[in-house]
Design a protein around this motif. Structure first.
Motif, PDB file in Angstrom:
ATOM      1  N   ALA A  86       0.832  -1.205   0.000  1.00 51.79           N
ATOM      2  CA  ALA A  86       0.000   0.000   0.000  1.00 51.79           C
ATOM      3  C   ALA A  86       0.864   1.252   0.000  1.00 51.79           C
ATOM      4  O   ALA A  86       0.572   2.231  -0.696  1.00 51.79           O
ATOM      5  CB  ALA A  86      -0.927  -0.012   1.207  1.00 51.79           C
ATOM      6  N   ALA A  87       1.943   1.232   0.784  1.00 50.29           N
ATOM      7  CA  ALA A  87       2.849   2.369   0.815  1.00 50.29           C
ATOM      8  C   ALA A  87       3.458   2.619  -0.558  1.00 50.29           C
ATOM      9  O   ALA A  87       3.493   3.754  -1.050  1.00 50.29           O
ATOM     10  CB  ALA A  87       3.941   2.138   1.857  1.00 50.29           C
ATOM     11  N   PHE A 338      -8.507   3.748  10.015  1.00 47.48           N
ATOM     12  CA  PHE A 338      -8.745   3.306   8.638  1.00 47.48           C
ATOM     13  C   PHE A 338      -7.442   3.430   7.852  1.00 47.48           C
ATOM     14  O   PHE A 338      -6.509   4.118   8.274  1.00 47.48           O
ATOM     15  CB  PHE A 338      -9.850   4.136   7.970  1.00 47.48           C
ATOM     16  CG  PHE A 338      -9.743   5.624   8.198  1.00 47.48           C
ATOM     17  CD1 PHE A 338      -8.830   6.398   7.497  1.00 47.48           C
ATOM     18  CD2 PHE A 338     -10.552   6.252   9.131  1.00 47.48           C
ATOM     19  CE1 PHE A 338      -8.730   7.755   7.710  1.00 47.48           C
ATOM     20  CE2 PHE A 338     -10.453   7.622   9.358  1.00 47.48           C
ATOM     21  CZ  PHE A 338      -9.541   8.376   8.639  1.00 47.48           C
ATOM     22  N   PRO A 339      -7.338   2.777   6.687  1.00 49.43           N
ATOM     23  CA  PRO A 339      -6.114   2.872   5.892  1.00 49.43           C
ATOM     24  C   PRO A 339      -5.887   4.300   5.402  1.00 49.43           C
ATOM     25  O   PRO A 339      -6.839   5.030   5.118  1.00 49.43           O
ATOM     26  CB  PRO A 339      -6.374   1.930   4.714  1.00 49.43           C
ATOM     27  CG  PRO A 339      -7.482   1.030   5.165  1.00 49.43           C
ATOM     28  CD  PRO A 339      -8.322   1.860   6.092  1.00 49.43           C
ATOM     29  N   GLY A 340      -4.606   4.693   5.287  1.00 48.55           N
ATOM     30  CA  GLY A 340      -4.307   6.046   4.823  1.00 48.55           C
ATOM     31  C   GLY A 340      -3.030   6.191   4.043  1.00 48.55           C
ATOM     32  O   GLY A 340      -2.850   7.167   3.317  1.00 48.55           O
ATOM     33  N   VAL A 341      -2.119   5.226   4.146  1.00 51.96           N
ATOM     34  CA  VAL A 341      -0.797   5.404   3.548  1.00 51.96           C
ATOM     35  C   VAL A 341      -0.854   5.450   2.015  1.00 51.96           C
ATOM     36  O   VAL A 341      -0.007   6.075   1.378  1.00 51.96           O
ATOM     37  CB  VAL A 341       0.158   4.281   4.039  1.00 51.96           C
ATOM     38  CG1 VAL A 341      -0.190   2.935   3.425  1.00 51.96           C
ATOM     39  CG2 VAL A 341       1.596   4.636   3.784  1.00 51.96           C
ATOM     40  N   GLU A 342      -1.851   4.821   1.433  1.00 53.48           N
ATOM     41  CA  GLU A 342      -1.949   4.761  -0.027  1.00 53.48           C
ATOM     42  C   GLU A 342      -2.626   5.982  -0.630  1.00 53.48           C
ATOM     43  O   GLU A 342      -2.370   6.325  -1.789  1.00 53.48           O
ATOM     44  CB  GLU A 342      -2.705   3.489  -0.436  1.00 53.48           C
ATOM     45  CG  GLU A 342      -2.737   3.244  -1.934  1.00 53.48           C
ATOM     46  CD  GLU A 342      -3.260   1.865  -2.292  1.00 53.48           C
ATOM     47  OE1 GLU A 342      -3.608   1.656  -3.471  1.00 53.48           O
ATOM     48  OE2 GLU A 342      -3.334   0.984  -1.400  1.00 53.48           O
ATOM     49  N   LEU A 407      -7.787  -0.582  -2.794  1.00 53.90           N
ATOM     50  CA  LEU A 407      -6.623  -0.364  -1.941  1.00 53.90           C
ATOM     51  C   LEU A 407      -5.811  -1.650  -1.785  1.00 53.90           C
ATOM     52  O   LEU A 407      -6.356  -2.747  -1.773  1.00 53.90           O
ATOM     53  CB  LEU A 407      -7.063   0.125  -0.564  1.00 53.90           C
ATOM     54  CG  LEU A 407      -7.771   1.484  -0.505  1.00 53.90           C
ATOM     55  CD1 LEU A 407      -8.149   1.806   0.946  1.00 53.90           C
ATOM     56  CD2 LEU A 407      -6.907   2.585  -1.081  1.00 53.90           C
ATOM     57  N   HIS A 408      -4.504  -1.485  -1.637  1.00 56.45           N
ATOM     58  CA  HIS A 408      -3.617  -2.636  -1.455  1.00 56.45           C
ATOM     59  C   HIS A 408      -3.642  -3.148  -0.023  1.00 56.45           C
ATOM     60  O   HIS A 408      -3.097  -4.228   0.241  1.00 56.45           O
ATOM     61  CB  HIS A 408      -2.206  -2.272  -1.890  1.00 56.45           C
ATOM     62  CG  HIS A 408      -2.063  -2.141  -3.380  1.00 56.45           C
ATOM     63  ND1 HIS A 408      -2.506  -1.022  -4.069  1.00 56.45           N
ATOM     64  CD2 HIS A 408      -1.556  -2.993  -4.303  1.00 56.45           C
ATOM     65  CE1 HIS A 408      -2.263  -1.197  -5.364  1.00 56.45           C
ATOM     66  NE2 HIS A 408      -1.686  -2.375  -5.531  1.00 56.45           N
ATOM     67  N   VAL A 442       2.084  -2.511  -8.366  1.00 56.73           N
ATOM     68  CA  VAL A 442       3.121  -2.760  -7.367  1.00 56.73           C
ATOM     69  C   VAL A 442       3.877  -4.021  -7.756  1.00 56.73           C
ATOM     70  O   VAL A 442       3.277  -5.064  -8.037  1.00 56.73           O
ATOM     71  CB  VAL A 442       2.510  -2.903  -5.958  1.00 56.73           C
ATOM     72  CG1 VAL A 442       3.597  -3.219  -4.936  1.00 56.73           C
ATOM     73  CG2 VAL A 442       1.775  -1.628  -5.573  1.00 56.73           C
ATOM     74  N   LEU A 443       5.196  -3.920  -7.792  1.00 61.26           N
ATOM     75  CA  LEU A 443       6.038  -5.016  -8.242  1.00 61.26           C
ATOM     76  C   LEU A 443       6.476  -5.871  -7.053  1.00 61.26           C
ATOM     77  O   LEU A 443       6.532  -5.407  -5.915  1.00 61.26           O
ATOM     78  CB  LEU A 443       7.264  -4.459  -8.970  1.00 61.26           C
ATOM     79  CG  LEU A 443       6.937  -3.471 -10.107  1.00 61.26           C
ATOM     80  CD1 LEU A 443       8.206  -2.947 -10.753  1.00 61.26           C
ATOM     81  CD2 LEU A 443       6.035  -4.125 -11.159  1.00 61.26           C
ATOM     82  N   ASP A 444       6.790  -7.115  -7.318  1.00 60.97           N
ATOM     83  CA  ASP A 444       7.198  -8.023  -6.257  1.00 60.97           C
ATOM     84  C   ASP A 444       8.633  -7.723  -5.844  1.00 60.97           C
ATOM     85  O   ASP A 444       9.557  -7.799  -6.656  1.00 60.97           O
ATOM     86  CB  ASP A 444       7.087  -9.477  -6.724  1.00 60.97           C
ATOM     87  CG  ASP A 444       5.647  -9.941  -6.859  1.00 60.97           C
ATOM     88  OD1 ASP A 444       4.803  -9.420  -6.105  1.00 60.97           O
ATOM     89  OD2 ASP A 444       5.368 -10.810  -7.708  1.00 60.97           O
ATOM     90  N   ALA A 445       8.807  -7.375  -4.584  1.00 60.34           N
ATOM     91  CA  ALA A 445      10.152  -7.127  -4.061  1.00 60.34           C
ATOM     92  C   ALA A 445      10.190  -7.418  -2.569  1.00 60.34           C
ATOM     93  O   ALA A 445      10.659  -6.600  -1.783  1.00 60.34           O
ATOM     94  CB  ALA A 445      10.559  -5.681  -4.341  1.00 60.34           C
TER      95      ALA A 445
END
Length: 479
Positions: A86-87, A338-342, A407-408, A442-445
């Motif tokens: 999400a970040a 609630f979520p917020g970073v994204e 959202l992620h 978002v890529l896998d890392a």
């Protein structure tokens, strides 16, 4: 002529660099995780990979000093995989995770377990807080040595069942932290006031959309803010007031800073964009958090204090929960947060688009000021040679509509900003020279994120003769 012998890992070409005080067209190259070139394209090094940023802004990645990743103990809400994805989707390259997980981070051993989980999963950088409470006093030095980014003091109740410590323990904790030099983030609400008013309201049958706000009137935050300032000024402990929501706090903060109190302050998008009077029914349940979203008339003073630097930092208080925890019949029983970073960067860039703030101001509050406050400057918070390659590439014209289902933070598919149209957003997120998000994907890392350790200025403790440790010595005199 360009240095053809240097092969960078990544070149961001054709963009406009924006730092907190300036902007200029430049290419940016990174090698081994560090920015190695900022300048005219004619002098840019060759690179293994090139990212076209024509028409885009190249800014230091956001540093969110206030997130709740929820691992360990509450992974039904969020974990390091979903939280850092999400970040990355939101242009955030570093998150600081609060210690009110289960167990709370009260010892180096618990910190090590949390760090192990983050090292396996995180795709953005992270800092880890230790908790300041009665059980952690004997572990503060050990937590500092283990690399915590700072400490968190909960003077108001929150997720994780961490009671507010006795004021004597807080004073002793501040005395210790003043000598360590690390910053203490403070949830500044008065718990006895909150619980007293809440219990009185429950007994009277209050269970409406505004009951939570009424229990947490501004006075609860003002009292706790003032107490935190007094203890900081007495001990020399560096403090950070989190999620400031009250316009009445602003003159108190200005006065304290003018006296030299070593403090910084943050607010969040919800406190400058949302109004309590608009949040009823399901919207009120989703938007319930601590401290509460206040009356609409408080938004503009908070925004202006953020713009003029009275409030230093833009955080999010990213606080995911399972959906069912936000849908309970009683308002009192619904989880707070609630979520917020994204969503934060998109929301604030919309204010830039509307002319209510500049891009430079956004960079200051979201990246440069957090880096300075927590000992990461100038390694982070600025696009310049020698700084970490933590960058967000922004399209200032990108249009988007915020949807919780997208959202992620997939275990928390809700947001109080549901349906809000935004203008401007990140199109690429780069963490230490590696692209972890591109064009919304978002890529896998997993495991690419690195634990960040602070390098704070020299401590400046005060009133050493009266500290708790000093008076425990036989025959000690308080002068």
């Amino acid at each position: 002529m360009p240095d053809t012998d240097t092969l960078a890992d990544l070149l961001i070409a054709g963009g406009t660099v924006v730092n907190e005080t300036t902007r200029f067209p430049a290419d940016v190259a990174m090698k081994d995780g560090v920015i190695c070139f900022v300048g005219h394209p004619a002098f840019a090094p060759r690179a293994k990979e090139t990212l076209d940023a024509k028409g885009k802004l190249v800014i230091p990645g956001a540093i969110d000093v206030h997130t709740h990743i929820r691992e360990p103990g509450m992974t039904h809400k969020e974990d390091w995989t979903t939280g850092t994805r999400a970040a990355a989707a939101g242009g955030v390259t570093t998150v600081f995770d609060m210690p009110n997980t289960e167990p709370a981070v009260s010892s180096p051993e618990i910190l090590a377990a949390k760090r192990e989980a983050a090292e396996r999963q995180a795709i953005v950088n992270y800092g880890l807080y230790g908790i300041l409470d009665e059980r952690s006093l004997d572990h503060l030095e050990g937590l500092a040595a283990a690399g915590v980014i700072g400490f968190k003091l909960f003077l108001g109740n929150t997720t994780g069942n961490n009671p507010a410590p006795n004021d004597g323990a807080v004073l002793e904790g501040f005395e210790i932290l003043a000598g360590l030099g690390l910053r203490c983030s403070i949830h500044a609400e008065n718990s006895p006031i909150l619980f007293w008013r809440e219990n009185r309201m429950k007994a009277a049958g209050r269970d409406d959309a505004f009951a939570h706000l009424a229990a947490r009137a501004d006075v609860a935050a003002l009292e706790s803010l003032s107490r935190s300032i007094v203890l900081s000024e007495w001990t020399g402990a560096r403090i950070h007031i989190v999620h400031e929501s009250c316009m009445r706090s602003i003159p108190v903060i200005r006065d304290a800073k003018a006296r030299g109190v070593p403090m910084t302050v943050e607010t969040c998008p919800q406190y400058v964009l949302l109004a309590a009077e608009d949040l009823t029914g399901d919207a009120g349940r989703i938007a319930r958090l601590n401290p509460p979203i206040r009356e609409g008339r408080q938004r503009e003073p908070i925004l202006q204090a953020l713009l003029d630097g009275t409030i230093d930092i833009l955080g999010t208080d990213h606080a995911p929960h399972a959906m069912e925890e936000k849908q309970r019949p009683s308002f009192w029983d619904n989880a707070c947060g609630f979520p917020g970073v994204e969503t934060s960067m998109r929301l604030m860039l919309t204010l830039v688009h509307e002319g209510r703030m500049t891009m430079e101001q956004y960079v200051r509050m979201a990246s440069a000021a957090p880096a300075r406050a927590f000992g990461l400057w100038p390694r982070k918070g600025v696009v310049q040679p020698g700084a970490d390659g933590d960058i967000a590439v922004v399209d200032p014209a990108q249009r988007h509509v915020i949807r919780g289902a997208e959202l992620h933070s997939i275990r928390s598919p809700f947001t109080p900003f549901e349906g809000m149209a935004t203008v401007g957003g990140p199109v690429a997120t780069i963490v230490r020279g590696r692209v972890v998000m591109r064009d919304g994907k978002v890529l896998d890392a997993p495991g690419w994120g690195r634990m960040e350790r602070p390098q704070m200025p020299k401590p400046e403790p005060r009133n050493l003769a009266t500290t708790t440790r000093a008076i425990l010595r036989p025959g000690a005199q308080p002068w």
